[in-house]
Design a protein around this motif. Sequence first.
Motif, PDB file in Angstrom:
ATOM      1  N   ILE A   1       0.856  -1.185   0.000  1.00 27.26           N
ATOM      2  CA  ILE A   1       0.000   0.000   0.000  1.00 27.26           C
ATOM      3  C   ILE A   1       0.891   1.234   0.000  1.00 27.26           C
ATOM      4  CG2 ILE A   1      -1.727   1.303   1.297  1.00 27.26           C
ATOM      5  CD1 ILE A   1      -2.682  -1.298   2.510  1.00 27.26           C
ATOM      6  N   GLU A   2       0.576   2.213  -0.842  1.00 32.12           N
ATOM      7  CA  GLU A   2       1.338   3.454  -0.914  1.00 32.12           C
ATOM      8  C   GLU A   2       0.385   4.648  -0.874  1.00 32.12           C
ATOM      9  OE1 GLU A   2       3.831   3.625  -4.321  1.00 32.12           O
ATOM     10  OE2 GLU A   2       4.572   1.580  -4.078  1.00 32.12           O
ATOM     11  N   ILE A   3       0.866   5.739  -0.299  1.00 33.48           N
ATOM     12  CA  ILE A   3       0.104   6.988  -0.314  1.00 33.48           C
ATOM     13  C   ILE A   3       0.241   7.622  -1.689  1.00 33.48           C
ATOM     14  CG2 ILE A   3      -0.120   9.292   0.667  1.00 33.48           C
ATOM     15  CD1 ILE A   3      -0.895   7.059   2.553  1.00 33.48           C
ATOM     16  N   HIS A   4      -0.859   7.941  -2.310  1.00 37.51           N
ATOM     17  CA  HIS A   4      -0.849   8.613  -3.607  1.00 37.51           C
ATOM     18  C   HIS A   4      -1.066  10.115  -3.421  1.00 37.51           C
ATOM     19  CE1 HIS A   4      -2.255   8.631  -8.046  1.00 37.51           C
ATOM     20  NE2 HIS A   4      -0.963   8.458  -7.984  1.00 37.51           N
ATOM     21  N   ARG A   5      -2.036  10.458  -2.596  1.00 39.51           N
ATOM     22  CA  ARG A   5      -2.288  11.844  -2.216  1.00 39.51           C
ATOM     23  C   ARG A   5      -3.036  11.830  -0.894  1.00 39.51           C
ATOM     24  NH1 ARG A   5      -5.421  16.398  -5.926  1.00 39.51           N
ATOM     25  NH2 ARG A   5      -5.165  18.158  -4.508  1.00 39.51           N
ATOM     26  N   TRP A   6      -2.694  12.764  -0.001  1.00 40.81           N
ATOM     27  CA  TRP A   6      -3.307  12.734   1.330  1.00 40.81           C
ATOM     28  C   TRP A   6      -3.354  14.150   1.874  1.00 40.81           C
ATOM     29  CZ3 TRP A   6      -5.102   8.051   3.141  1.00 40.81           C
ATOM     30  CH2 TRP A   6      -5.628   8.038   4.445  1.00 40.81           C
ATOM     31  N   ASP A   7      -4.461  14.837   1.640  1.00 43.07           N
ATOM     32  CA  ASP A   7      -4.632  16.172   2.197  1.00 43.07           C
ATOM     33  C   ASP A   7      -6.085  16.333   2.624  1.00 43.07           C
ATOM     34  OD1 ASP A   7      -6.109  16.874  -0.160  1.00 43.07           O
ATOM     35  OD2 ASP A   7      -4.229  17.344  -1.166  1.00 43.07           O
TER      36      ASP A   7
ATOM     37  N   PHE B   1       6.141  21.886 -10.045  1.00 45.54           N
ATOM     38  CA  PHE B   1       4.824  22.298 -10.555  1.00 45.54           C
ATOM     39  C   PHE B   1       4.647  23.816 -10.551  1.00 45.54           C
ATOM     40  CE2 PHE B   1       3.542  17.982  -8.717  1.00 45.54           C
ATOM     41  CZ  PHE B   1       3.849  17.343  -9.915  1.00 45.54           C
ATOM     42  N   GLY B   2       5.723  24.512 -10.880  1.00 44.87           N
ATOM     43  CA  GLY B   2       5.645  25.952 -11.083  1.00 44.87           C
ATOM     44  C   GLY B   2       5.658  26.821  -9.844  1.00 44.87           C
ATOM     45  N   ARG B   3       5.926  26.237  -8.667  1.00 43.62           N
ATOM     46  CA  ARG B   3       5.978  27.053  -7.454  1.00 43.62           C
ATOM     47  C   ARG B   3       6.840  26.360  -6.395  1.00 43.62           C
ATOM     48  NH1 ARG B   3       0.941  26.400  -3.435  1.00 43.62           N
ATOM     49  NH2 ARG B   3       2.709  26.606  -2.011  1.00 43.62           N
ATOM     50  N   LYS B   4       7.125  27.093  -5.323  1.00 37.71           N
ATOM     51  CA  LYS B   4       7.889  26.537  -4.207  1.00 37.71           C
ATOM     52  C   LYS B   4       6.936  25.953  -3.172  1.00 37.71           C
ATOM     53  CE  LYS B   4      12.268  27.914  -5.043  1.00 37.71           C
ATOM     54  NZ  LYS B   4      13.460  27.049  -4.993  1.00 37.71           N
ATOM     55  N   TRP B   5       7.278  24.770  -2.666  1.00 40.03           N
ATOM     56  CA  TRP B   5       6.450  24.107  -1.656  1.00 40.03           C
ATOM     57  C   TRP B   5       7.268  23.866  -0.397  1.00 40.03           C
ATOM     58  CZ3 TRP B   5       1.429  22.883  -3.285  1.00 40.03           C
ATOM     59  CH2 TRP B   5       1.208  22.918  -4.661  1.00 40.03           C
ATOM     60  N   PRO B   6       6.697  24.117   0.777  1.00 44.34           N
ATOM     61  CA  PRO B   6       7.420  23.778   2.009  1.00 44.34           C
ATOM     62  C   PRO B   6       7.617  22.275   2.101  1.00 44.34           C
ATOM     63  CG  PRO B   6       5.147  24.378   2.489  1.00 44.34           C
ATOM     64  CD  PRO B   6       5.369  24.683   1.034  1.00 44.34           C
ATOM     65  N   VAL B   7       8.669  21.888   2.788  1.00 36.62           N
ATOM     66  CA  VAL B   7       9.023  20.476   2.902  1.00 36.62           C
ATOM     67  C   VAL B   7       9.018  20.042   4.354  1.00 36.62           C
ATOM     68  CG1 VAL B   7      10.819  18.733   2.506  1.00 36.62           C
ATOM     69  CG2 VAL B   7      10.429  20.541   0.825  1.00 36.62           C
TER      70      VAL B   7
ATOM     71  N   PRO C   1       7.940  10.196  -1.470  1.00 37.56           N
ATOM     72  CA  PRO C   1       7.430  11.534  -1.129  1.00 37.56           C
ATOM     73  C   PRO C   1       5.969  11.663  -1.519  1.00 37.56           C
ATOM     74  CG  PRO C   1       8.728  11.628  -3.132  1.00 37.56           C
ATOM     75  CD  PRO C   1       8.892  10.235  -2.587  1.00 37.56           C
ATOM     76  N   PHE C   2       5.251  12.567  -0.850  1.00 45.39           N
ATOM     77  CA  PHE C   2       3.858  12.793  -1.193  1.00 45.39           C
ATOM     78  C   PHE C   2       3.440  14.177  -0.702  1.00 45.39           C
ATOM     79  CE2 PHE C   2       3.967  10.736   2.943  1.00 45.39           C
ATOM     80  CZ  PHE C   2       3.107  11.500   3.715  1.00 45.39           C
ATOM     81  N   PHE C   3       2.328  14.679  -1.258  1.00 45.28           N
ATOM     82  CA  PHE C   3       1.746  15.941  -0.811  1.00 45.28           C
ATOM     83  C   PHE C   3       0.722  15.674   0.289  1.00 45.28           C
ATOM     84  CE2 PHE C   3       3.117  17.728  -4.928  1.00 45.28           C
ATOM     85  CZ  PHE C   3       3.626  18.938  -4.492  1.00 45.28           C
ATOM     86  N   TYR C   4       0.736  16.524   1.306  1.00 45.30           N
ATOM     87  CA  TYR C   4      -0.276  16.494   2.361  1.00 45.30           C
ATOM     88  C   TYR C   4      -0.468  17.915   2.835  1.00 45.30           C
ATOM     89  CZ  TYR C   4      -2.553  15.506   6.841  1.00 45.30           C
ATOM     90  OH  TYR C   4      -3.437  15.479   7.893  1.00 45.30           O
ATOM     91  N   GLU C   5      -1.704  18.435   2.725  1.00 39.43           N
ATOM     92  CA  GLU C   5      -2.007  19.807   3.131  1.00 39.43           C
ATOM     93  C   GLU C   5      -1.070  20.824   2.462  1.00 39.43           C
ATOM     94  OE1 GLU C   5      -4.584  20.477   4.679  1.00 39.43           O
ATOM     95  OE2 GLU C   5      -5.154  18.782   5.937  1.00 39.43           O
TER      96      GLU C   5
END
Length: 215
Positions: free
Chosen positions: A20-26, A69-75, A84-88
């Motif tokens: 099982i893997e996280i695909h997207r979680w926000d 994706f065209g912008r800076k994201w906090p890590v 890695p994945f996006f969350y919130e």
Amino acid sequence: MIWEVDGQKIKIIVKATEGIEIHRWDSDHKEILVSGNISKDELKWSIKNLLATGALVQGDFTVEPIGVFGRKWPVRRLLHPQQPFFYENIIHCYVKGDKISAKDQKEIEKQLLLQEISREVAKWEEYFRIMIPKISLRKNTKKPFSITSNKDGILFDSTLCHQSIPLLHFCVFNAIAEYISLSKDRYHEILEKKYPTHSSLTRIINYEYNESNYN
């Protein structure tokens, strides 16, 4: 398919590999990749555990933001190695040492791009009731995507990670349309309905890839 667990809607996407893997979680989207041989009871228990423990977001913010994706994201650093994945609207990833190396950052960008493309492809697979055998990344300075010669998959340009998400989604739609030989009438019908800014997106693609007749 969509499951509702503890009042939360979870999108389940079947994958070929194990586990099982996280695909997207926000807050708006919760999606996981699961192998087809996992039982419903095991899957339900795993989802409940993810919802209850909050283990996905443990870590700290001691790493510089990542541009993708065209912008800076906090890590936020994860405590243990995993994809890695996006969350919130935050990139969660495992980082060795005090900073992200150039090599690791490229790998993070690659994984996030592949996740975003796979999620969008899955949407169109359901819409058209088709199955794309394989999605891959490869640098391509001439086109944002190409169909493999024997039509066993689609190759996307690996530098699409530097483009905006709307543009990326537009490229995915065009790739699917070409893959299934979508009629011009149906193509333009969907284009007008789903992509109201398609003219500006097309101009960006033409500029980035020096294409004068992109779709």
